[in-house]
Design a protein around this motif. Sequence first.
Motif, PDB file in Angstrom:
ATOM      1  N   LEU A   1       0.806  -1.218   0.000  1.00  0.00           N
ATOM      2  CA  LEU A   1       0.000   0.000   0.000  1.00  0.00           C
ATOM      3  C   LEU A   1       0.842   1.272   0.000  1.00  0.00           C
ATOM      4  O   LEU A   1       0.421   2.287  -0.546  1.00  0.00           O
ATOM      5  CB  LEU A   1      -0.962  -0.004   1.193  1.00  0.00           C
ATOM      6  N   ARG A   2       2.021   1.212   0.585  1.00  0.00           N
ATOM      7  CA  ARG A   2       2.883   2.405   0.613  1.00  0.00           C
ATOM      8  C   ARG A   2       3.408   2.765  -0.771  1.00  0.00           C
ATOM      9  O   ARG A   2       3.754   3.907  -1.022  1.00  0.00           O
ATOM     10  CB  ARG A   2       4.048   2.192   1.576  1.00  0.00           C
ATOM     11  N   ARG A   3       3.472   1.794  -1.680  1.00  0.00           N
ATOM     12  CA  ARG A   3       3.981   2.097  -3.023  1.00  0.00           C
ATOM     13  C   ARG A   3       2.925   1.969  -4.114  1.00  0.00           C
ATOM     14  O   ARG A   3       3.248   2.014  -5.307  1.00  0.00           O
ATOM     15  CB  ARG A   3       5.208   1.251  -3.341  1.00  0.00           C
ATOM     16  N   THR A   4       1.655   1.832  -3.713  1.00  0.00           N
ATOM     17  CA  THR A   4       0.569   1.691  -4.690  1.00  0.00           C
ATOM     18  C   THR A   4      -0.566   2.650  -4.307  1.00  0.00           C
ATOM     19  O   THR A   4      -1.472   2.285  -3.551  1.00  0.00           O
ATOM     20  CB  THR A   4       0.068   0.231  -4.702  1.00  0.00           C
ATOM     21  N   PRO A   5      -0.513   3.871  -4.825  1.00  0.00           N
ATOM     22  CA  PRO A   5      -1.491   4.898  -4.422  1.00  0.00           C
ATOM     23  C   PRO A   5      -2.958   4.524  -4.656  1.00  0.00           C
ATOM     24  O   PRO A   5      -3.801   4.834  -3.821  1.00  0.00           O
ATOM     25  CB  PRO A   5      -1.099   6.110  -5.258  1.00  0.00           C
ATOM     26  N   TRP A   6      -3.290   3.867  -5.761  1.00  0.00           N
ATOM     27  CA  TRP A   6      -4.697   3.534  -6.029  1.00  0.00           C
ATOM     28  C   TRP A   6      -5.228   2.549  -4.992  1.00  0.00           C
ATOM     29  O   TRP A   6      -6.369   2.666  -4.565  1.00  0.00           O
ATOM     30  CB  TRP A   6      -4.890   2.993  -7.449  1.00  0.00           C
ATOM     31  N   ALA A   7      -4.395   1.604  -4.572  1.00  0.00           N
ATOM     32  CA  ALA A   7      -4.829   0.627  -3.578  1.00  0.00           C
ATOM     33  C   ALA A   7      -4.960   1.284  -2.201  1.00  0.00           C
ATOM     34  O   ALA A   7      -5.910   1.004  -1.459  1.00  0.00           O
ATOM     35  CB  ALA A   7      -3.852  -0.544  -3.516  1.00  0.00           C
ATOM     36  N   ARG A   8      -4.035   2.154  -1.882  1.00  0.00           N
ATOM     37  CA  ARG A   8      -4.096   2.867  -0.605  1.00  0.00           C
ATOM     38  C   ARG A   8      -5.367   3.717  -0.531  1.00  0.00           C
ATOM     39  O   ARG A   8      -6.026   3.772   0.505  1.00  0.00           O
ATOM     40  CB  ARG A   8      -2.864   3.737  -0.418  1.00  0.00           C
ATOM     41  N   ALA A   9      -5.720   4.357  -1.631  1.00  0.00           N
ATOM     42  CA  ALA A   9      -6.929   5.182  -1.666  1.00  0.00           C
ATOM     43  C   ALA A   9      -8.169   4.323  -1.399  1.00  0.00           C
ATOM     44  O   ALA A   9      -9.068   4.745  -0.665  1.00  0.00           O
ATOM     45  CB  ALA A   9      -7.047   5.884  -3.006  1.00  0.00           C
ATOM     46  N   LYS A  10      -8.205   3.124  -1.952  1.00  0.00           N
ATOM     47  CA  LYS A  10      -9.348   2.227  -1.724  1.00  0.00           C
ATOM     48  C   LYS A  10      -9.412   1.786  -0.265  1.00  0.00           C
ATOM     49  O   LYS A  10     -10.492   1.702   0.319  1.00  0.00           O
ATOM     50  CB  LYS A  10      -9.269   1.011  -2.641  1.00  0.00           C
ATOM     51  N   VAL A  11      -8.267   1.506   0.331  1.00  0.00           N
ATOM     52  CA  VAL A  11      -8.228   1.110   1.747  1.00  0.00           C
ATOM     53  C   VAL A  11      -8.682   2.275   2.621  1.00  0.00           C
ATOM     54  O   VAL A  11      -9.459   2.084   3.566  1.00  0.00           O
ATOM     55  CB  VAL A  11      -6.808   0.634   2.132  1.00  0.00           C
ATOM     56  N   GLU A  12      -8.241   3.475   2.311  1.00  0.00           N
ATOM     57  CA  GLU A  12      -8.651   4.645   3.090  1.00  0.00           C
ATOM     58  C   GLU A  12     -10.155   4.879   2.959  1.00  0.00           C
ATOM     59  O   GLU A  12     -10.811   5.227   3.940  1.00  0.00           O
ATOM     60  CB  GLU A  12      -7.857   5.876   2.653  1.00  0.00           C
ATOM     61  N   GLN A  13     -10.708   4.665   1.769  1.00  0.00           N
ATOM     62  CA  GLN A  13     -12.155   4.812   1.576  1.00  0.00           C
ATOM     63  C   GLN A  13     -12.928   3.779   2.395  1.00  0.00           C
ATOM     64  O   GLN A  13     -13.953   4.093   2.987  1.00  0.00           O
ATOM     65  CB  GLN A  13     -12.513   4.697   0.095  1.00  0.00           C
TER      66      GLN A  13
END
Length: 76
Positions: A53-65
């Motif tokens: 998640l630290r190097r994959t912004p689209w996945a991090r955004a989904k986790v934050e959502q």
Amino acid sequence: MVASQPNNPLHGIKLEQIINDLVAHYGWEYMGYQIKIRCFTHDPSVKSSLKFLRRTPWARAKVEQLYLKMLQNKRH
């Protein structure tokens, strides 16, 4: 100088805390169903999730959502 972010519900919450809270609330299986990424579906761990998640912004955004949705549901 660090500016305050009163309108950002994620301000001050570390990614590791977000993952731990989501796992405690939903579990890895549901998280893998909601967000189809390998670090949630195949031998999941907090360490592997953080790395991805630290190097994959689209996945991090989904986790934050998903985290924001969980917080919203807890308030109601």
